[in-house]
Motif scaffolding. Structure first.
Motif, mmCIF file in Angstrom:
data_model
loop_
_atom_site.group_PDB
_atom_site.id
_atom_site.type_symbol
_atom_site.label_atom_id
_atom_site.label_comp_id
_atom_site.label_asym_id
_atom_site.label_seq_id
_atom_site.Cartn_x
_atom_site.Cartn_y
_atom_site.Cartn_z
ATOM 1 N N MET A 246 37.613 -4.432 -27.400
ATOM 2 C CA MET A 246 36.220 -4.311 -26.945
ATOM 3 C C MET A 246 35.796 -5.553 -26.154
ATOM 4 S SD MET A 246 34.233 -2.144 -29.911
ATOM 5 C CE MET A 246 34.471 -3.243 -31.302
ATOM 6 N N ILE A 247 36.279 -6.734 -26.582
ATOM 7 C CA ILE A 247 35.975 -7.958 -25.833
ATOM 8 C C ILE A 247 36.629 -7.902 -24.450
ATOM 9 C CG2 ILE A 247 36.370 -10.466 -25.743
ATOM 10 C CD1 ILE A 247 36.047 -10.483 -28.812
ATOM 11 N N ASP A 248 37.880 -7.447 -24.396
ATOM 12 C CA ASP A 248 38.574 -7.340 -23.103
ATOM 13 C C ASP A 248 37.790 -6.443 -22.146
ATOM 14 O OD1 ASP A 248 40.570 -8.915 -24.098
ATOM 15 O OD2 ASP A 248 42.018 -7.297 -24.399
ATOM 16 N N ARG A 249 37.269 -5.358 -22.679
ATOM 17 C CA ARG A 249 36.513 -4.413 -21.848
ATOM 18 C C ARG A 249 35.249 -5.097 -21.295
ATOM 19 N NH1 ARG A 249 36.419 -1.097 -18.287
ATOM 20 N NH2 ARG A 249 34.610 0.252 -18.181
ATOM 21 N N ARG A 250 34.538 -5.814 -22.172
ATOM 22 C CA ARG A 250 33.314 -6.505 -21.710
ATOM 23 C C ARG A 250 33.657 -7.575 -20.684
ATOM 24 N NH1 ARG A 250 28.266 -5.756 -25.128
ATOM 25 N NH2 ARG A 250 28.917 -4.379 -26.796
ATOM 26 N N ARG A 251 34.798 -8.245 -20.880
ATOM 27 C CA ARG A 251 35.199 -9.286 -19.932
ATOM 28 C C ARG A 251 35.508 -8.654 -18.571
ATOM 29 N NH1 ARG A 251 38.085 -12.581 -23.017
ATOM 30 N NH2 ARG A 251 36.243 -13.888 -23.099
ATOM 31 N N ALA A 252 36.159 -7.492 -18.584
ATOM 32 C CA ALA A 252 36.490 -6.811 -17.322
ATOM 33 C C ALA A 252 35.202 -6.420 -16.595
ATOM 34 C CB ALA A 252 37.351 -5.576 -17.603
ATOM 35 N N ILE A 253 34.182 -5.982 -17.340
ATOM 36 C CA ILE A 253 32.896 -5.628 -16.718
ATOM 37 C C ILE A 253 32.258 -6.886 -16.119
ATOM 38 C CG2 ILE A 253 30.558 -4.777 -17.177
ATOM 39 C CD1 ILE A 253 31.855 -2.918 -19.317
ATOM 40 N N ARG A 254 32.304 -7.998 -16.893
ATOM 41 C CA ARG A 254 31.744 -9.256 -16.373
ATOM 42 C C ARG A 254 32.426 -9.654 -15.070
ATOM 43 N NH1 ARG A 254 30.244 -14.329 -20.048
ATOM 44 N NH2 ARG A 254 28.749 -12.702 -20.621
ATOM 45 N N GLU A 255 33.760 -9.486 -15.000
ATOM 46 C CA GLU A 255 34.482 -9.877 -13.780
ATOM 47 C C GLU A 255 34.052 -9.030 -12.581
ATOM 48 O OE1 GLU A 255 38.526 -9.858 -15.195
ATOM 49 O OE2 GLU A 255 38.200 -11.780 -16.248
ATOM 50 N N ARG A 256 33.755 -7.755 -12.837
ATOM 51 C CA ARG A 256 33.261 -6.904 -11.738
ATOM 52 C C ARG A 256 31.918 -7.431 -11.214
ATOM 53 N NH1 ARG A 256 34.810 -1.328 -11.716
ATOM 54 N NH2 ARG A 256 33.642 -1.285 -9.773
ATOM 55 N N TYR A 257 31.009 -7.802 -12.151
ATOM 56 C CA TYR A 257 29.709 -8.359 -11.727
ATOM 57 C C TYR A 257 29.918 -9.670 -10.967
ATOM 58 C CZ TYR A 257 26.940 -5.216 -14.803
ATOM 59 O OH TYR A 257 26.341 -4.140 -15.398
ATOM 60 N N ALA A 258 30.836 -10.507 -11.482
ATOM 61 C CA ALA A 258 31.061 -11.823 -10.853
ATOM 62 C C ALA A 258 31.507 -11.633 -9.415
ATOM 63 C CB ALA A 258 32.102 -12.605 -11.644
ATOM 64 N N LYS A 259 32.392 -10.671 -9.191
ATOM 65 C CA LYS A 259 32.890 -10.405 -7.844
ATOM 66 C C LYS A 259 31.761 -9.894 -6.950
ATOM 67 C CE LYS A 259 37.340 -8.996 -7.575
ATOM 68 N NZ LYS A 259 38.345 -7.941 -7.809
ATOM 69 N N LEU A 260 30.951 -8.999 -7.503
ATOM 70 C CA LEU A 260 29.873 -8.409 -6.714
ATOM 71 C C LEU A 260 28.847 -9.466 -6.286
ATOM 72 C CD1 LEU A 260 28.113 -5.054 -7.350
ATOM 73 C CD2 LEU A 260 26.753 -7.061 -6.956
ATOM 74 N N PHE A 261 28.507 -10.386 -7.204
ATOM 75 C CA PHE A 261 27.464 -11.372 -6.900
ATOM 76 C C PHE A 261 28.016 -12.623 -6.223
ATOM 77 C CE2 PHE A 261 25.142 -9.023 -10.295
ATOM 78 C CZ PHE A 261 23.993 -8.724 -9.563
ATOM 79 N N ASP A 262 29.349 -12.724 -6.117
ATOM 80 C CA ASP A 262 29.953 -13.908 -5.510
ATOM 81 C C ASP A 262 29.443 -14.063 -4.080
ATOM 82 O OD1 ASP A 262 31.619 -16.125 -5.269
ATOM 83 O OD2 ASP A 262 33.200 -14.918 -4.364
#
Ligand SMILES: *Cc1c(COP(=O)(O)O)cnc(C)c1O
Length: 369
Positions: A246-262
């Motif tokens: 479940m943590i891995d899944r949340r981290r993957a979602i965070r990485e998508r946001y990080a890329k989008l807002f970069d």
């Protein structure tokens, strides 16, 4: 509707709960409760744990066991959920609020030192905000210097690490929450963990009506009814088995946001540089002077598309119920409240849901550029 952080339960949880019911250990205690406590203690790397009916109950008992009460102050970060402060009030102690480091939202160590100097403090309750551990390398020595115990509010941080140590292993005791929106859930529940067997035994005793070990009901203390039930502990055991995933899944979602807002001007992800975070909620902080739009405008746009977001906690020193409390503020927490927004981060979000959120955010950004 896409929710901020919905429960993530499935076949494994159903199997564990069904087995607990079939075993006849429905209430109150039972083998799943003992096993859940052992699993939690192992996960946090501490020897003792007691499972309770909520994180709030765990904070309350932890503070009582550490000596909080009338005539003492409990230091609480102003940027937290109200339960941290409420638990201090339940003991009869006075909450004193301390502002945060603007980069992380966690307790500001320099201000903490100032507050410790000026009050008769029974306990300090640092919060691991949104799953990122507070700065214990700075906080623990300061509290040591004043001889004040630390109760770690790790309600949001199960599975996080700080240096090489897990959340839940700092201070004299620590608290987890298994409320429905947390990183894992028992539908409602919490736990208190400590190196001290004496402290955990004391909390377990207080949580089960403070009954003396005799056949008739004999009481020498005022007790509480705060224990987790065996059936809910079975749910917790299944969730704990899936915590890493479940943590891995949340981290993957965070990485998508990080890329989008970069590269988007004026936008940062709060505390996202911390690789030890459990990524419970991903939160953007928006400087409207740089971005040309505000976090509240993004929230309104997403709400129109049935996507839930939420501001960062409204600071305790700004809450009407705590208007008279003493506080040490720089304005950092207030600014995060005004400019921050937690985005859908739940591990139960499927790829289609995540794409829908990201497309909605991208469309908002395109319209504003
Ligand atoms: C959720 C939460 C709590 C309270 O936990 P419950 O299980 O809901 O009682 C306490 N502190 C913080 C920081 C929380 O986020």
């Amino acid at each position: 509707m896409i929710f901020l952080s919905a429960p993530d339960v499935g076949a494994l949880e159903q199997a564990y709960v069904a087995e607990a019911l079939a075993s006849g250990w429905v209430a109150p205690a039972g083998p799943d409760l003992d096993a859940f406590e052992r699993d939690l203690a192992d996960r946090a790397g501490v020897p003792h744990a007691v499972a309770l009916s909520s994180g709030t109950a765990a904070l309350h008992l932890g503070l009582l066991a550490l000596g909080a009460g009338p005539g003492t102050a409990v230091i609480v970060p102003t940027l937290t959920f109200a339960a941290t402060a409420n638990a201090a009030v339940y003991t009869g102690a006075e909450p004193v609020f301390v502002d945060c480091d603007p980069a992380t939202g966690n307790l500001d160590p320099a201000l903490l030192a100032k507050a410790l100097k000026e009050h008769d403090v029974s306990a300090v309750v640092p919060v691991d905000l949104f799953g990122r551990c507070a700065d214990y390398d700075a906080i623990l020595p300061i509290c040591d210097r004043y001889g004040v115990p630390v109760l770690e509010d790790a309600a949001e941080a199960l599975g996080a690490v700080y240096g090489d140590r897990p959340a839940g292993s700092f201070g004299s005791a620590a608290v987890f929450s298994f409320n429905g929106n947390k990183i894992m859930t028992t539908s409602g529940g919490g736990a208190l963990l400590s190196e001290s067997k004496h402290l955990v035994d004391r909390c377990r005793y207080l949580s089960t009506q403070a009954r003396q070990p005799v056949v008739h009901y004999e009481h020498t203390d005022v007790g509480y009814n705060y224990r987790l039930s065996n059936v809910l502990a079975a749910l917790g055991r299944a969730q704990l088995k899936r915590l890493g995933e479940m943590i891995d899944r949340r981290r993957a979602i965070r990485e998508r946001y990080a890329k989008l807002f970069d590269g988007v001007p004026g936008v940062t992800l709060l505390g996202a540089d911390d690789l030890g975070s459990n990524c419970w909620l991903t939160t953007v902080v928006v400087d409207p002077d740089e971005s040309g739009w505000s976090a509240r405008e993004l929230a309104a746009s997403l709400a129109g598309l049935d996507i839930e977001t939420r501001p960062i906690w409204k600071p305790m020193h700004l809450q009407p119920v705590f208007a008279k409390a003493r506080s040490y503020v720089t304005g950092a927490a207030q600014r995060l409240f005004e400019t921050g927004l937690a985005l859908p981060s739940g591990s139960s979000l499927g790829p289609v849901d995540v794409d829908r959120v990201l497309t909605a955010v991208q469309n908002f950004l395109d319209a504003r550029q």
